[in-house]
Design an enzyme around this catalytic site. Structure first.
Site, short mmCIF file in Angstrom:
data_model
loop_
_atom_site.label_atom_id
_atom_site.label_comp_id
_atom_site.label_asym_id
_atom_site.label_seq_id
_atom_site.Cartn_x
_atom_site.Cartn_y
_atom_site.Cartn_z
N ASP A 242 0.69 -1.04 0.28
CA ASP A 242 -0.31 -0.15 -0.17
C ASP A 242 1.02 1.09 0.11
OD1 ASP A 242 -2.73 0.56 1.17
OD2 ASP A 242 -1.61 1.75 0.59
N ILE A 243 0.47 1.79 -0.87
CA ILE A 243 0.89 3.20 -0.98
C ILE A 243 1.35 4.74 0.27
CG2 ILE A 243 -0.49 5.30 -1.20
CD1 ILE A 243 1.81 5.44 -4.52
N ASN B 199 -12.85 -2.54 2.67
CA ASN B 199 -13.96 -1.82 3.32
C ASN B 199 -14.44 -2.26 2.42
OD1 ASN B 199 -11.80 -0.94 5.10
ND2 ASN B 199 -10.85 0.41 3.81
N VAL C 66 -10.68 2.90 -2.86
CA VAL C 66 -10.52 2.25 -4.68
C VAL C 66 -12.23 1.51 -4.88
CG1 VAL C 66 -8.96 1.26 -5.78
CG2 VAL C 66 -8.63 2.69 -4.13
N HIS D 251 -10.40 -5.40 -2.65
CA HIS D 251 -9.01 -5.98 -1.91
C HIS D 251 -9.27 -6.51 -0.75
CE1 HIS D 251 -10.44 -1.06 -2.41
NE2 HIS D 251 -9.06 -1.17 -1.18
N HIS E 130 -6.95 -5.99 2.43
CA HIS E 130 -6.10 -5.28 3.33
C HIS E 130 -5.43 -6.39 4.29
CE1 HIS E 130 -6.68 -1.05 2.52
NE2 HIS E 130 -7.78 -0.90 2.38
P1 AMP Z 1 -9.68 1.34 0.10
O1 AMP Z 1 -9.43 3.31 0.79
O2 AMP Z 1 -10.19 0.31 1.14
O3 AMP Z 1 -10.45 1.95 -0.85
O4 AMP Z 1 -8.04 1.40 0.06
C1 AMP Z 1 -7.40 1.70 -0.67
C2 AMP Z 1 -6.69 1.82 -0.70
O5 AMP Z 1 -5.15 1.95 -2.24
C3 AMP Z 1 -6.15 3.17 0.41
O6 AMP Z 1 -4.74 2.35 1.65
C4 AMP Z 1 -4.70 3.42 -0.76
O7 AMP Z 1 -3.46 3.93 -0.01
C5 AMP Z 1 -3.61 2.82 -1.66
N1 AMP Z 1 -3.59 3.00 -2.52
C6 AMP Z 1 -4.19 4.31 -4.03
N2 AMP Z 1 -3.56 4.09 -5.23
C7 AMP Z 1 -2.05 3.12 -4.54
C8 AMP Z 1 -1.11 3.28 -4.94
N3 AMP Z 1 -0.70 3.68 -6.56
N4 AMP Z 1 -0.49 1.67 -4.95
C9 AMP Z 1 0.01 1.40 -3.45
N5 AMP Z 1 -1.40 1.67 -3.04
C10 AMP Z 1 -2.22 2.68 -3.25
#
Ligand code: AMP
Length: 120
Positions: free
Chosen positions: A30-31, A87, A96, A100, A102
């Site tokens: 995760d970024i 989530n 997003v 996914h 986490h």
């Molecule tokens: P959610 O908020 O549960 O939809 O999780 C989306 C996750 O994607 C968040 O924890 C972000 O930090 C992560 N995220 C968004 N863009 C990227 C990316 N380019 N590379 C890695 N993680 C990302």
């Protein structure tokens, strides 16, 4: 719903720190990590939210959890433990719209997570 940034990561159009890949799934760091280990495990076939998981998707979604355990064992934190979170939509803190898991690990984790991110 249209594709997300995760489709670009799957196609390797944008960089990600990939830790695992197979025909069905991809796992990457995760970024914006919320724990010493914070990985995202995603299906290569996009499903927008957990509301959209159909009967035909059961094997694919189960596979994501199998991959989580596999990574935990390979990376050595399976015994200490970890948290898996999916989530869903606004109240769940989803940002997003490509499901996914986490995977959070590396320290004792507080509960509940992400309360600062809720839009209420
Ligand atoms: P959610 O908020 O549960 O939809 O999780 C989306 C996750 O994607 C968040 O924890 C972000 O930090 C992560 N995220 C968004 N863009 C990227 C990316 N380019 N590379 C890695 N993680 C990302």
């Amino acid at each position: 719903m249209s594709e997300t940034i995760f489709d670009k990561i799957i196609r390797k159009e944008i960089p990600a720190e990939i830790v695992y890949e197979d025909d069905l799934s991809l796992a990457f760091k995760d970024i914006n990590p919320q724990a010493p280990v914070h990985l995202l495990i995603i299906p290569k076939r996009r499903i927008a939210t957990t509301n959209d998981i159909g009967l035909d998707d059961r094997e694919l979604v189960g596979h994501l959890y199998h991959v989580a355990g596999k990574i935990a064992k390979e990376q050595g934190f399976a015994e200490d433990g970890y948290r898996l979170v999916m989530n869903c939509n606004n109240h769940g803190g989803q940002t997003v719209y490509h499901i996914h898991v986490h995977l959070l690990a590396g320290k004792p984790l507080g509960w509940p997570p992400y309360t600062d991110r809720l839009k209420v």
